[in-house]
Scaffold this active site. Structure first.
Site, mmCIF file in Angstrom:
data_model
loop_
_atom_site.group_PDB
_atom_site.id
_atom_site.type_symbol
_atom_site.label_atom_id
_atom_site.label_comp_id
_atom_site.label_asym_id
_atom_site.label_seq_id
_atom_site.Cartn_x
_atom_site.Cartn_y
_atom_site.Cartn_z
ATOM 1 N N HIS A 26 85.063 37.100 37.082
ATOM 2 C CA HIS A 26 85.487 37.673 38.361
ATOM 3 C C HIS A 26 86.721 38.547 38.168
ATOM 4 O O HIS A 26 86.792 39.664 38.695
ATOM 5 C CB HIS A 26 85.788 36.541 39.349
ATOM 6 C CG HIS A 26 84.626 35.628 39.582
ATOM 7 N ND1 HIS A 26 83.994 35.541 40.809
ATOM 8 C CD2 HIS A 26 83.978 34.758 38.763
ATOM 9 C CE1 HIS A 26 83.018 34.654 40.733
ATOM 10 N NE2 HIS A 26 82.996 34.168 39.494
ATOM 11 N N ASP A 131 87.003 38.962 46.267
ATOM 12 C CA ASP A 131 85.879 38.188 45.774
ATOM 13 C C ASP A 131 85.259 37.411 46.928
ATOM 14 O O ASP A 131 85.961 36.944 47.823
ATOM 15 C CB ASP A 131 86.362 37.216 44.688
ATOM 16 C CG ASP A 131 85.221 36.633 43.872
ATOM 17 O OD1 ASP A 131 84.488 35.787 44.412
ATOM 18 O OD2 ASP A 131 85.068 37.022 42.708
#
Length: 469
Positions: A26, A131
């Protein structure tokens, strides 16, 4: 409410704030996206913990974030938490040892809100790209009149489409695309722990606050899936942006100290497309028995290989990690034909090297995008999370890979003969040649998409125009 002194307009029409989940796949994707946005003369603020900002900068490849003046790192503190060791013997292979890290990130809400308030005064529009698993952390942006948010999905559009359809119990009757219908039955069973599913559901609930979604994908790879997801967003008066691949394509080789990476120098001595790179990502823990089977399979395949063999990341990747043991005398036996890399391996640079002809991978989306963008075919071995659906996309839909093990046999150990067979098929058969040809073809298309007037280039320009409006 944010105010600008003397009623003067802010110096920038827009500024972007990146808020990644602090796990490698991520962090890496959003740091690469930061480069793309900053290249369009938009300042970027990258927010994470002190440890994970350091991790992102240390591990990124293909460019140097410290040399980009328009990317600003903001290091925040979290409460202390216990970071358990990875458990290779867990029934479900999902890295539950990272659950405490995910949970503690929710404590970043208030420091992030404070930072957003400060940044909002410096720009006409504050754009938060977060995210999908950090929705609760950025929720207070709604109190700022000049702020808007976009949810970034760190997985494939194919995975999100199937996940969305199953979770909202939407009927498949109104979907006619044959690709989607063929794989509508795919299950997410054993991909996640119950605790992580609960965490995910809570974070996704904040998506209702956003103005759209961003994917690290492109239409040459996922046209049908992106079209369906785009229609879904349009029905909500929101927008979808496919801006991938995020990773750089013209790779500048980095060095590690004065000597550089040993594995890259070893690759320099090999013929084109003769080496298979083996790596199962930063969250995979394998049993000693499984490691032995992989070792024997690679050895008996008689193919050249680089094997990145490390234990899974803990909450702090700079903590001491466990050295994974191999059969006695193994590294001596494979000397000259195989190389075991125990330190951090420069994956993107390995995949970009002319000698690399294949990639045995867990099929994390970050790895998939890097491999496809470099035209390298994949030997797919999914372990958990979105990886099983990604592997179907790679092998069955895009046809740029072969499978080591079908997901339905996930509870069984993969024996050396299966490893050997998969490697040989890709690296030493006509079928493997065809798979490589297909990977090169799609890789060429992906690289063209980011060049001026290509689809991804136009998508990024459209996004920049949109947030700078």
């Amino acid at each position: 409410m944010a105010h600008v002194r003397n009623n003067e307009p802010p110096p920038f029409p827009a500024a972007v704030v990146m808020v990644p989940l602090p796990l490698q796949g991520h962090l890496n994707q959003l740091l690469h996206l930061s480069r793309l946005v900053s290249d369009r003369n938009v300042p970027v603020h990258f927010i994470s913990t002190t440890t994970h900002c350091r991790q992102a900068k240390f591990r990124v490849q293909g460019w140097d974030p410290l040399k980009v003046a328009t990317i600003h790192f903001h290091e925040l503190k979290t409460p202390n938490f216990v970071s358990p060791k990875p458990n290779p013997n867990s029934t479900i292979k999902f890295p539950s040892h990272l659950q405490p890290l995910c949970e503690v990130t929710t404590q970043l809400r208030h420091p992030v809100a404070s930072l957003l308030r400060k940044l909002s005064a410096t720009t006409r529009r504050l754009v938060i790209i977060h995210d999908s698993l950090m929705g609760s952390v950025i929720q207070d942006f709604v109190s700022l009149p000049n702020a808007e948010s976009y949810t970034f999905h760190s997985v494939s559009a194919f995975t999100i489409l199937l996940y969305t359809l199953k979770n909202i119990r939407k009927q498949f009757d109104n979907i006619t695309d044959s690709v989607v219908l063929t794989y509508a039955h795919l299950s997410f069973e054993d991909c996640f722990t119950a605790e992580f599913k609960k965490f995910t559901a809570m974070q996704h609930d904040y998506a209702k606050l956003n103005s759209g979604r961003i994917y690290n994908s492109c239409r040459i790879m996922e046209q049908p899936m992106l079209d369906l997801l785009e229609n879904e967003e349009r029905n909500r008066n929101k927008t979808l942006w496919a801006l991938g691949p995020f990773n750089p394509l013209d790779i500048i080789r980095t060095t590690k100290g004065e000597k550089g990476y040993k594995c890259l120098k070893w690759l320099d001595t090999q013929e084109p497309n003769t080496v298979i790179f083996v790596s199962f990502g930063t969250t995979t823990s394998l049993t000693k028995e499984q490691i032995t089977e992989i070792a024997i399979g690679l050895e008996t395949s008689e193919q050249k290989f680089i094997w990145a063999l490390r234990d899974a990341d803990k909450g702090d990747v700079f903590d001491e990690y466990i050295t994974v043991e191999l059969p006695k005398g193994y590294e001596e036996r494979i000397k000259g034909r195989g190389l075991v890399v125990r330190e951090w391996a420069p994956q993107l640079e390995i995949l970009a090297h002319r000698a690399t002809g294949g990639f045995m991978s867990h099929c994390g989306w970050n790895s998939c995008m890097e491999s496809i963008s470099m035209g390298v075919p994949i030997v797919a071995w999914p372990m958990h999370s979105d990886q099983p659906t990604n592997s179907v996309l790679i092998t069955n839909i895009l046809k740029v890979g072969v499978t080591v093990r079908d997901w339905k046999w996930r509870d069984e150990i993969v024996v050396a003969e299966d490893v050997e067979k998969a490697v040989r098929i890709l690296m030493a058969t006509k079928d493997g040649e065809e798979t490589r040809r297909r990977a090169v073809e799609i890789g060429d298309g992906v690289r063209k998409s980011v060049k001026e007037d290509g689809d991804s280039w136009l998508q990024l320009q459209s996004f920049i125009d949109h947030i700078s409006r």
